[in-house]
Motif scaffolding. Structure first.
Motif, PDB file in Angstrom:
ATOM      1  N   MET A 160       0.828  -1.199   0.000  1.00  7.73           N
ATOM      2  CA  MET A 160       0.000   0.000   0.000  1.00  7.73           C
ATOM      3  C   MET A 160       0.869   1.259   0.000  1.00  7.73           C
ATOM      4  N   LEU A 161       0.606   2.148  -0.940  1.00 12.29           N
ATOM      5  CA  LEU A 161       1.354   3.403  -1.055  1.00 12.29           C
ATOM      6  C   LEU A 161       0.378   4.572  -0.904  1.00 12.29           C
ATOM      7  N   PRO A 162       0.443   5.327   0.193  1.00 15.93           N
ATOM      8  CA  PRO A 162      -0.472   6.462   0.374  1.00 15.93           C
ATOM      9  C   PRO A 162      -0.185   7.572  -0.627  1.00 15.93           C
ATOM     10  N   CYS A 163      -1.249   8.077  -1.247  1.00 19.73           N
ATOM     11  CA  CYS A 163      -1.108   9.114  -2.283  1.00 19.73           C
ATOM     12  C   CYS A 163      -1.469  10.509  -1.772  1.00 19.73           C
ATOM     13  N   TYR A 164      -2.690  10.667  -1.298  1.00 20.36           N
ATOM     14  CA  TYR A 164      -3.125  11.986  -0.823  1.00 20.36           C
ATOM     15  C   TYR A 164      -4.348  11.823   0.069  1.00 20.36           C
ATOM     16  N   GLN A 165      -4.604  12.845   0.884  1.00 24.22           N
ATOM     17  CA  GLN A 165      -5.793  12.861   1.736  1.00 24.22           C
ATOM     18  C   GLN A 165      -6.848  13.785   1.146  1.00 24.22           C
ATOM     19  N   TRP A 166      -8.104  13.468   1.425  1.00 29.39           N
ATOM     20  CA  TRP A 166      -9.189  14.294   0.944  1.00 29.39           C
ATOM     21  C   TRP A 166     -10.341  14.240   1.931  1.00 29.39           C
ATOM     22  N   ASN A 167     -11.273  15.173   1.772  1.00 25.69           N
ATOM     23  CA  ASN A 167     -12.459  15.157   2.633  1.00 25.69           C
ATOM     24  C   ASN A 167     -13.704  15.428   1.802  1.00 25.69           C
TER      25      ASN A 167
END
Length: 305
Positions: A160-167
């Motif tokens: 798993m490679l985290p890309c970006y956060q969003w809401n």
């Protein structure tokens, strides 16, 4: 032991232990598959399948261990071929991305545009589904990478490679009473019918958790897998929408208004999932970095190890 025998094993299991379907998929005969599996069982000294007459009914415990190893060996064999193809022609091939509608429609276009300009000879394929479906496409080898927010972290076979956060935001028609509030609360939202994502999609669990923590039982009247469908029914006045903030486009969605809801819900993280046993061609590394610039080649290789 032959790779062909392992391919027969894999296909029989993939076809629900149906030898006829496996033979059809492999363009061979059912007796030929049966013979090769028997030869493999004799060589290994164990039964891989439990049989009832001529029918295969289930996998034995040692058979399951053999199948697990066979899967890895088949993937490694595929990787060897890909290495040869990579060095023979580094700028052509194919890249299959399994992803959700929201990612394909709103997050991926800039990276895809850049990638196709850099690699015009690479065939790019998008496969859409819910997060569980797209993770399974990668683990089965039908896709190279998965891009989604939820569920794919449950697959241990994936790196798993985290890309970006969003809401999220709340969308409503023009003139809606929620637009008059200075500070939006979950209680305010819960007084209206709600239209949002299907349970399997795009951070839905974060929405449920937020309402549950406040002891609220929102009236979800419609769910969809597609942000554009949610917006359509909000525009028709069937309820207020809760969707990814990136999915609201003021110029296109000029009949709707968005209210930021970042203070109401925990942020979600979009991740890339890659099979642990896969070999990535150079242009796959480049695509990942185009989509998430912090994921350079060295970072991806370290995660794969």
């Amino acid at each position: 032991m032959k790779l062909q025998q392992l391919r027969y094993l894999h296909e029989v299991v993939s076809q629900g232990l149906n030898l006829s379907k496996a033979a059809e998929a492999l363009h061979t005969s059912q007796p030929g598959i049966s013979k090769q599996i028997r030869l493999l069982e004799n060589e290994l000294g164990v039964d891989i399948f439990v049989r009832h007459g001529k029918r295969v009914v289930k996998v034995t415990p040692p058979g399951q261990a053999i199948l697990d190893i066979a899967e890895r060996m088949l993937k490694d064999a595929k990787n060897l071929k890909q290495i040869g193809q990579d060095f023979a022609n580094e700028a052509s091939g194919s890249l299959t991305i399994a992803t959700t509608h929201t990612q394909a429609r709103y997050a991926l276009p800039p990276a895809i545009k850049h990638f196709t300009a850099c690699y015009p000879k690479v065939k790019l394929i998008l496969r859409q589904g819910n997060p569980t479906q797209i993770a399974e496409l990668v683990t089965s080898g039908e896709a190279d990478i998965a891009i989604a927010t939820e569920a794919i972290e449950l697959f241990e076979e994936l790196v798993m490679l985290p890309c970006y956060q969003w809401n999220r935001c709340i969308i409503v028609p023009q003139g809606h009473p929620l637009l008059e509030l200075r500070t939006l609360t979950l209680e305010d939202i819960a007084r209206h019918p709600i239209i949002t994502y299907d349970f399997a999609f795009t951070g839905r669990s974060k929405i449920n958790q937020a309402f549950d923590a406040r002891g609220l039982n929102p009236n979800v009247v419609l769910t969809a897998i597609d942000a554009d469908v949610i917006k359509t029914y909000v525009e028709l006045g069937l309820g207020v929408g809760i969707l990814a903030k990136m999915a609201f486009e003021p110029k296109r969605d000029h009949y709707l208004r968005a209210i930021d809801a970042g203070h109401l819900f925990e942020p979600s993280t979009t991740r890339i999932g890659i099979s642990r046993n896969s070999y990535l061609r150079g242009y796959v590394y480049d695509f990942i970095e185009m989509f998430a610039p912090h994921l350079d080649h060295a970072t991806i290789r370290a995660a794969m190890r």
